[in-house]
Design a protein around this motif. Sequence first.
Motif, short mmCIF file in Angstrom:
data_model
loop_
_atom_site.label_atom_id
_atom_site.label_comp_id
_atom_site.label_asym_id
_atom_site.label_seq_id
_atom_site.Cartn_x
_atom_site.Cartn_y
_atom_site.Cartn_z
N GLU A 1 -63.70 65.96 90.74
CA GLU A 1 -63.18 66.91 89.76
C GLU A 1 -61.66 66.94 89.76
N ARG B 1 -74.01 73.77 84.84
CA ARG B 1 -73.47 72.90 85.88
C ARG B 1 -74.34 73.02 87.13
N VAL C 1 -66.91 76.40 81.61
CA VAL C 1 -68.30 76.43 81.12
C VAL C 1 -68.28 76.94 79.68
#
Length: 311
Positions: free
Chosen positions: A25, A124, A294
Motif C-alpha cells: 500500500e 476491503r 473506501v
Amino acid sequence: MKQTIAFLAVAIGLLPYSSACRAAESDNGPVKKALLIGIDGCRFDAVRAADAPNIDRLIDEGALAQPIRIFPARYRGADTISGPGWSNILCGVWADKHGVLDNKFAAPNYEEYPHFFRRLKQARPAAFTASFSDWDAIAQKILRDADVELDASGKDQAYEVGDQQIADAASKLLGEGDPTATMVYFGQVDETGHQDGFHPSVASYVAAIERVDAHIGQLLDAIQSRASRNEEDWLILVTTDHGGSGTGHGGGHDNPEVACSWLVVSGDSAQRGRISGEHGQVDAVPTIFAHLGVEADPAWKLDGTAVGLKQ
Ligand SMILES: [Zn+2]
C-alpha cells in the motif's frame, strides 16, 4: 468479561501478513488508519470545564463540529439514549433505517444497515477491525464481528474499572498490532452523570471526563510509539451519543442539553478549526470511509457525509 488475551495474540500474530500489505500500500502514500473514540453521555460544555489536555490537543490538531444532531429532522421516533445514539454513529444511518429505538434492541435492522466494520470488510477484506467497550450492547449487539474484541462490561463492575481495562488493552493493540479501524468506548462519564448530574458544575462528572481524557492520552501515546508511525496517516475521531440534564437524558428531543453531540476529527489528514454547517452523528462513518479510501456504495444508503478532512 470475555477473555481477550488470545484475541490480542492473534492480532499481533498477524503482523507479518499485515506488514506485507502495508509495503504494497505504501507505494500509494501513507497507510491510512482510523480510531473512533466514544465517550458515553459527555456534554461538550463539561469537556470545556475539564482539564482535558488530550481532547484539547485533538481539537487543536483537527476540526470540531459542535453541536451536531443526534436525530434527524425527519424522524423523532428513537429515544435520546445510547442504543439509538451509538447505532447512528456506528452504522452511519438514522434510527428510521437501523431500527434501534431504545436500549431494548427489539427489532434492529442491522442486516440491511450494518455497522461500519462489516461494510469496511466488504470493500476491503484484508482490513483489520478492533472493538473495545464496557457497555455490553456495543460488543454484543451494535458492533458485532470485529476481528479483535474486548467486552469489559461486568454486572458488578464500575465503568471506571472497565474503562481502565479498555485503555490498557486498546493501547496494546494500537501500539503493537496493525488495526485498520478501531473503536474504543468509555462508559464512566455517563454512569457518573446518572449518579451525580450531567453538568459542567458537577465536580465528579468533570472528574470522570478527566479520567477518560487520560485514557485517551494513553491511546495517543501508543499510536505515536508505533514502529511504522512515520509511514501511516491516522485519523482520530472523538464523539458522544447524547448529553444529559439533571441525572438523565431520556426523552430529551427538545432539550439542547441532551439532544446534541459533538465530533472531533483530528490527525494528519484533518482540517483545522471549526466545521461549519449542520452535521450529525451519521457523519462519522462516511468520514472514516473517506479517509480509508473506501468508496461508499449508494446501495448502503448512508445518511451522512464526510466532514473535517483536508481535500
Ligand atoms: Zn445514560
